[in-house]
Enzyme design. Structure first.
Site, PDB file in Angstrom:
ATOM      1  N   ARG A 220      -8.086 -47.509 -27.195  1.00 24.67           N
ATOM      2  CA  ARG A 220      -8.231 -46.262 -27.937  1.00 24.67           C
ATOM      3  C   ARG A 220      -8.382 -46.582 -29.422  1.00 24.67           C
ATOM      4  O   ARG A 220      -7.779 -47.524 -29.936  1.00 24.67           O
ATOM      5  CB  ARG A 220      -6.981 -45.412 -27.703  1.00 24.67           C
ATOM      6  CG  ARG A 220      -7.009 -44.021 -28.314  1.00 24.67           C
ATOM      7  CD  ARG A 220      -7.853 -43.092 -27.510  1.00 24.67           C
ATOM      8  NE  ARG A 220      -7.530 -41.691 -27.781  1.00 24.67           N
ATOM      9  CZ  ARG A 220      -8.437 -40.733 -27.868  1.00 24.67           C
ATOM     10  NH1 ARG A 220      -9.711 -41.010 -27.718  1.00 24.67           N
ATOM     11  NH2 ARG A 220      -8.087 -39.480 -28.085  1.00 24.67           N
TER      12      ARG A 220
ATOM     13  N   THR B 132     -17.264 -37.370 -22.753  1.00 27.31           N
ATOM     14  CA  THR B 132     -16.721 -38.684 -22.448  1.00 27.31           C
ATOM     15  C   THR B 132     -17.580 -39.219 -21.304  1.00 27.31           C
ATOM     16  O   THR B 132     -18.412 -38.493 -20.783  1.00 27.31           O
ATOM     17  CB  THR B 132     -15.249 -38.508 -22.016  1.00 27.31           C
ATOM     18  OG1 THR B 132     -14.565 -37.866 -23.082  1.00 27.31           O
ATOM     19  CG2 THR B 132     -14.568 -39.804 -21.676  1.00 27.31           C
TER      20      THR B 132
ATOM     21  N   GLY C 197     -12.782 -33.669 -21.438  1.00 31.15           N
ATOM     22  CA  GLY C 197     -11.788 -33.247 -22.410  1.00 31.15           C
ATOM     23  C   GLY C 197     -10.496 -32.841 -21.741  1.00 31.15           C
ATOM     24  O   GLY C 197      -9.963 -33.553 -20.882  1.00 31.15           O
TER      25      GLY C 197
ATOM     26  N   GLN D 164     -13.134 -39.532 -33.369  1.00 28.93           N
ATOM     27  CA  GLN D 164     -11.911 -39.461 -32.578  1.00 28.93           C
ATOM     28  C   GLN D 164     -10.714 -38.943 -33.355  1.00 28.93           C
ATOM     29  O   GLN D 164      -9.720 -38.504 -32.761  1.00 28.93           O
ATOM     30  CB  GLN D 164     -11.588 -40.860 -32.045  1.00 28.93           C
ATOM     31  CG  GLN D 164     -10.934 -40.878 -30.689  1.00 28.93           C
ATOM     32  CD  GLN D 164     -11.836 -40.336 -29.605  1.00 28.93           C
ATOM     33  OE1 GLN D 164     -11.604 -39.251 -29.097  1.00 28.93           O
ATOM     34  NE2 GLN D 164     -12.878 -41.073 -29.267  1.00 28.93           N
TER      35      GLN D 164
ATOM     36  N   SER E   5      -4.889 -38.527 -25.735  1.00 31.78           N
ATOM     37  CA  SER E   5      -6.109 -38.357 -24.947  1.00 31.78           C
ATOM     38  C   SER E   5      -5.753 -37.822 -23.572  1.00 31.78           C
ATOM     39  O   SER E   5      -4.629 -37.973 -23.106  1.00 31.78           O
ATOM     40  CB  SER E   5      -6.826 -39.705 -24.802  1.00 31.78           C
ATOM     41  OG  SER E   5      -7.894 -39.616 -23.881  1.00 31.78           O
TER      42      SER E   5
END
EC number: 3.4.19.13
Length: 580
Positions: free
Chosen positions: A114, A391, A484, A430, A462
């Site tokens: 991440r 994503t 999401g 992000q 996330s």
């Protein structure tokens, strides 16, 4: 020839009527696996190895690596690099994500790559003069980018669990960037719909994705010469090229010139982290998923623990009672998410309490199958953020039984739309996944608490949930999805559809989906559910809202004889499951 859209409708109608097409009933597979677009209720079948991804070219890259003797990790890294070229909407070098690996020996581990907030990030950096969140700052400015993690994460996985050298697995992506590829429907549509909002604002980006004043169209050739150079340097010099070399210089200079925060020091200090997966037991199956900073694993296990107190099989797929129970369970989980979840390196996340079966039982006891509880009456449990739909997820299983699930992203489609200098690399936005102002919903309606407030060197929360389900000690299902805030419920339904309702992987993928995230207090449903069922749910007090499709699962199921069954989601265009 019967059109795929008709077959989809047939499949969904069959699911709603209670019919079930078993994997065993599928006709003999051809020598080479085919895309699920050709048949939505029979899975793709293969014996040696399989890849499922959102892009057909990237899928084939992974299959080729498997055929050449690479293992699932080798193929997963190759697919990830290829998607950075062919699926720039979400595939990336300038973003981050999560990888879940289960070895043939039964060891399961999680790679956290991440993005991290730059060292100069501050709690209130995205608030305007009135103290309100400014989405332009957190979505489209240079301030929106966190320090990318993809290159570090892929190298950590490859070095520790792969068998091929980096230059071997990067080579297909390099060739695709250098020589170009034909723009497909999915990329053309996204360039027009989403790319037009961000890419033309930056000359570096416009030069790549625009031609004669317009976004590239289906059938055009997309060549990315600068990205090819970056890939070549990474292949030759390893991740240090990205974090300490020429590419790092490009990123740092882009930031310095335009008011961004990422520095050479931030890049040099970035580390991908190996973590212990979240795991839980559901009706005799073991479910492994991502730990924090993903909220996905915790809440998938939490919701499954709640559902275990109900006979979901008896209620049946698509029934009002089954949907009522799941929606109510989801409310409690998302309420807890808002309060307790964040970066475990900065906040204490009570994952053991949240995944405790006794805690789940206490929630199950509060669920009324006949009456929905208003979200306003639900508070985070008493224990002993905005995410983009763009994503991407992919799954890989090799001939030895190694399995990999990867979900990674730029956050929104094409991220900030900013290409760093002459690197050809799109940068993420992000930072918008942090709670800019705790307690205030983000653009997806997700409410975040202090645990997910902006902080230097912190990883934002996330919902990405690469997940592996184990049966009798062997990998049984590899799955995940974009979406999401809806990732958690999409993956949850893949698990429940497969275990409780006995659907094969294609049926489970094609089944209509629903979602409740506590706030806003609405039950979001796709088309495909019976109108009578929706009326029954409204009578129970659910605020039903018919919305567009959610999720895009890419899944592989392993049969008792080791045969592989896969399915790509027909909600996405140009995706492919293939094997050999």
């Amino acid at each position: 020839m019967i059109k795929p859209t008709f077959l989809r409708r047939v499949a969904i109608a069959a699911l709603l009527s209670g019919s079930c097409f078993s994997a065993a009933a599928a006709p003999p597979a051809p020598p080479v696996s085919y895309g699920v677009e050709e048949d939505v209720f029979h899975p793709v079948r293969a014996k040696q190895g399989m890849v499922a991804s959102v892009d057909a070219t990237a899928t084939q890259v992974g299959v080729d690596i498997l055929k050449e003797g690479g293992n699932a990790v080798d193929a997963a890294v190759a697919v990830g690099y290829a998607l950075a070229v062919t699926h720039p909407q979400a595939g990336n070098l300038g973003g981050g994500g999560f990888m879940l690996i289960r070895s043939k020996n039964g060891n399961t581990t999680a790679i956290d790559f991440r993005e991290m907030a730059p060292a100069k990030a501050t709690r209130d950096m995205f608030l305007d003069d009135q103290g309100n969140p400014d989405s332009k700052k957190s979505l489209t400015s240079h301030l929106a980018s966190g320090t990318p993690g993809t290159v570090a994460g892929f190298s950590l996985a490859l070095d520790k669990y792969g068998t091929m050298p980096l230059n071997k697995v990067v080579q297909p992506a390099f060739k695709l960037a250098r020589d170009g590829f034909i723009v497909n429907d999915a990329l053309a549509d996204d360039l027009k719909t989403y790319g037009s909002e961000v890419l033309p604002n930056h000359e570096n980006s416009k030069a790549i994705f625009w031609k004669e004043g317009e976004p590239l169209k289906k059938g055009d050739t997309l060549v990315q010469a600068n990205l090819a150079k970056s890939l070549e340097m990474i292949a030759e010099n390893g991740p240090d090229e990205f974090y300490k070399g020429t590419i790092a210089e490009q990123i740092a200079q882009e930031m310095q010139k335009n008011g961004g925060l990422i520095t050479k020091e931030d890049l040099a200090a970035y580390k991908a982290v190996e973590r212990t997966p979240i795991s839980g037991d559901y009706r005799g199956y073991q479910v492994y998923s991502m730990p924090p900073p993903s909220s996905g694993g915790i809440h998938i296990v939490q919701i499954l623990n709640i559902l275990e107190n109900f006979d979901m099989k008896k209620y049946g797929f698509g029934s009002a009672d089954a949907m009522q129970i799941m929606a109510e369970a989801e409310k409690y989980a998302y309420a807890d998410r808002s309060e307790y979840l964040g970066d475990p390196d900065f906040v204490k996340v009570p994952w053991q309490a949240l995944t405790n079966k006794a805690y789940a039982k206490s929630i199950a006891d509060q669920i009324d199958i006949n009456k929905a509880k208003p979200s306003s009456e639900i508070r985070p449990g008493k224990l002993a953020p905005y995410e983009s739909n763009q994503t991407t997820h992919y799954s890989v299983v090799d001939k030895d039984g190694n399995a990999v699930a990867v979900t990674y992203t730029l956050n929104t489609t094409f991220g900030t739309g900013i290409v760093a200098g002459e690197s050809g690399i799109l940068l993420n936005n992000q930072m918008d996944d942090f709670s800019a102002k705790p307690g205030v919903p983000n653009v997806y309606g997700l409410v975040g608490g202090d645990a997910n407030a902006v902080g230097p060197n912190k990883r934002p929360l996330s919902s990405m949930s690469p997940t592996i389900v184990v049966k009798d000690g062997k990998t049984w299902l590899v799955t995940g999805s974009p979406g999401g805030s809806r990732i958690i419920t999409t993956v949850l339904q893949m698990v429940v559809n497969s275990i409780d309702y006995g659907l094969n992987v294609a049926e489970a993928t094609n089944a209509p989906r629903f979602h409740h995230q506590w706030l806003p207090d609405e039950l979001r449903v796709e088309k495909g559910f019976s109108p009578d069922t929706l009326k029954l749910l409204e009578a129970k007090g659910q605020k039903v809202a018919l919305k567009e499709a959610m999720g895009s699962t890419q899944s592989i199921m392993v049969g008792p004889d080791g045969e592989l069954y896969g399915a790509s989601d027909p909600r996405s265009v140009d995706d492919l499951t293939a094997g050999y």
